[in-house]
Scaffold this active site. Structure first.
Site, PDB file in Angstrom:
ATOM      1  N   CYS A  57       0.848  -1.189   0.000  1.00 16.73           N
ATOM      2  CA  CYS A  57       0.000   0.000   0.000  1.00 16.73           C
ATOM      3  C   CYS A  57       0.886   1.243   0.000  1.00 16.73           C
ATOM      4  CB  CYS A  57      -0.965   0.012   1.183  1.00 16.73           C
ATOM      5  SG  CYS A  57      -0.206   0.311   2.782  1.00 16.73           S
ATOM      6  N   ASP A  58       0.267   2.374   0.193  1.00 15.14           N
ATOM      7  CA  ASP A  58       0.970   3.644   0.113  1.00 15.14           C
ATOM      8  C   ASP A  58       2.141   3.711   1.087  1.00 15.14           C
ATOM      9  OD1 ASP A  58       1.545   6.294  -0.451  1.00 15.14           O
ATOM     10  OD2 ASP A  58       0.106   7.049   1.016  1.00 15.14           O
TER      11      ASP A  58
END
Length: 586
Positions: free
Chosen positions: A387-388
């Protein structure tokens, strides 16, 4: 076609910039929290003033935190060599600075990593054998020194001026009570893009700068306020339909107590009018914070009510709680009105959820697959959720899949999570990312198998992954074998703790009636084994579970489960094998 490709690449580059900013801050949130706790507890106005301990506050703020950010920024570009040069370069903007040099660290850290990477690309292959250590140490030291000097004379004055101008701009916005309008942009951006880029990439550095002079900052509350999301989830709990209503209470707990705001994003996406609810809740909450003069000592990460209260300075608890509460109430009222006027059935509601996921994917230049694209799952040994920032939602997604893999009896596949920027290409790898990050993940790991999901916390892709992994396992095993148990006499019934009926078709009536009849027969026989009708993906893969299925359903059962005992019957209601089972149970 080329225009669409260029458009997608531009979006990926813009997204990459925001992710890079947050990626430098997120790994250092623990250090920021440590500074905030020391400040809140031991400063002169804190809970337990201690002059000696309070001496940590200044050095941590002015030196430790910027150097950590610069170190991480350099590492993001060029691993450990980039990290060291990035930290050396950062000290050049830190020394003599009039403000906490977070923005300077975000510039000098990646710049240091990039410079040493470029230098290595030119000279490293030309270094003679035996001189590698001399080359590595001296090039890093010289490059760090030069960049530190550039930081002192060039970057430091520019960032100092820029930081003071931005700080004055924020102070002016607060003074004229326009800060709540920022939530008009913050709330949709959280859902449609990446909330870490806003909170940790922009608001946290500005908030720390403000807190250093004022003792607290309302900027820490703008993105982390759990009130608007809580209001929407409570509205779905009371007025929602179908799966959305059933999953909302658990999501509300995860969001409010656990601080994982991503859990409410799908609820917004499935009904776009809900943007009005979170925007109104965010504006109301921020207005309340301002009215009470509330703020936090440091960043609250994750955005949990527990973390927020831990970072609340003495005297601000009422204002902080009021802002969270009013944000939740306003969001709840508007979301409830929207749901009360919703005329769709539960099935239509779920169809809109799929439609919104498709629209979101198309807005990023991607398509949301209805099932996994053809790919070679053979040999997969490692699954990474990316994810980010490599925290929060990806960690929870990895935990969910890890549990499913354990229940499916798959023992040779590991599941971890990381930030997409830290992915490394390696063999036998499966990467699971959200649709928005798929392009970047593919660039980082071209050799891996890639799976895109709309929501880490609730995706049908996980069951498909399990099925594909199980299929590959079965392919490697001996084929053409008969079912391991087709008659009651072949089963070991002495340790059975639960009996499950699985239906093949979509009509729940047959399995429900079968369970009822089987329970009655058990009761008459004086047996007390629990009997349930369950879906295929709800099974526990254990030898103390007996699964009763039709021949048609047995095929899907073999793909996912290996340890359960299985009885194949021609009819769930009348097959004579059912009586044999009852007689054989302890």
């Amino acid at each position: 076609m080329d225009d669409a490709k260029n458009k997608t690449s531009l979006k990926a580059r813009i997204q990459k910039l925001g992710t890079a900013l947050s990626g430098m801050v997120m790994p250092n949130i623990a250090a920021i929290i440590a500074w905030g706790l020391i400040t809140a507890i031991f400063m002169a106005e804190g809970w337990f003033p201690n002059k000696q301990i309070a001496e940590l506050i200044g050095p941590m703020l002015n030196y430790l935190l910027p150097l950590l950010i610069g170190y991480v920024g350099g590492r993001m570009v060029y691993e450990e060599r980039g990290a060291v040069v990035g930290a050396i370069a950062t000290i050049g903007v830190v020394v003599g600075s009039q403000v906490p040099m977070f923005l300077g660290a975000m510039i000098m850290g990646p710049l240091g990593g990039w410079c040493i990477k470029k230098l290595d690309s030119i000279f490293q292959d030309k270094v003679r054998s035996g001189l590698e250590m001399i080359y590595n140490n001296f090039t890093s030291g010289i490059m760090g020194m030069l960049l530190a000097i550039v930081g002192v004379y060039v970057v430091n004055p520019v960032v100092n001026t820029g930081s003071m101008l931005m700080g004055e701009g924020v102070d002016w916005i607060i003074s004229v009570h326009l800060l709540p309008l920022a939530n008009i942009f913050i709330e949709p951006a959280k859902v449609l893009f990446l909330n870490n880029a806003i909170g940790n990439g922009i608001l946290v550095p500005l908030g720390i700068q403000q807190a250093a002079s004022a003792g607290k900052s309302v900027l820490f509350l703008l993105e982390s306020n759990p009130g608007p999301g809580l209001g929407v989830l409570l509205a779905f709990t009371f007025f929602g339909k179908g799966n959305a209503k059933g999953s909302a209470p658990g999501a509300a707990f995860i969001q409010f107590i656990g601080g994982i705001h991503e859990v409410y994003f799908p609820y917004i996406l499935m009904k776009p009018a809900m943007f009005l609810a979170v925007i109104a809740g965010g504006v109301t909450g921020t207005f309340t914070f301002q009215m009470f003069g509330a703020g936090l000592k440091a960043a609250a990460s994750p955005g949990s009510i527990i973390a927020i209260l831990a970072m609340t300075p003495k005297g601000s608890y009422l204002g902080v709680l009021a802002g969270v509460a009013t944000g939740a109430v306003v969001s709840f009222i508007i979301a409830a009105i929207i749901l009360k006027h919703d005329r769709s059935t539960a099935d239509e509601f779920e169809a809109k959820q799929q439609e919104m996921a498709q629209m979101k994917a198309e807005s990023k230049g991607k398509e949301t697959p209805t099932n996994l694209a053809p790919a070679d799952f053979s040999g997969i040994k490692k699954i990474i959720f990316a994810c980010d920032a490599g925290m929060g939602s990806s960690a929870m997604g990895a935990s969910l899949l890890r549990d499913k893999i354990k229940k499916a009896g798959i023992t040779d596949v590991s599941v971890t999570n990381t930030a997409v920027s830290r992915l490394q290409d390696e063999p036998d790898l499966l990467v699971v990312t959200q649709v928005e990050l798929a392009e970047r993940a593919a660039q980082k790991t071209p050799s891996a198998v890639h799976v895109q999901v709309g929501n880490f916390l609730n995706s049908p892709r996980y069951d498909e992954i399990i099925a594909r992994l199980k299929t590959e396992t079965l392919i490697n095993e001996e084929t053409g074998a008969e079912p391991k148990a087709t008659t009651g006499s072949e089963l070991e019934l002495s340790n059975i703790k639960e009996i499950n009926f699985i239906r093949h078709d979509q009509n729940i009536g047959t399995s429900t009636m079968a369970v009822s009849l089987f329970k009655d027969s058990l009761h008459k026989a004086g047996k007390k084994v629990p009997v349930k009708a369950v879906r295929l993906d709800e099974l526990v893969d254990s030898s103390d579970h007996l699964v009763i299925v039709t021949k048609e359903a047995k095929k899907n059962l073999d793909i996912r489960y290996t340890k359960v005992q299985v009885l194949v019957v021609s009819d769930l209601l009348t097959d004579e094998k059912l009586a044999q089972i009852i007689a054989g149970l302890a």
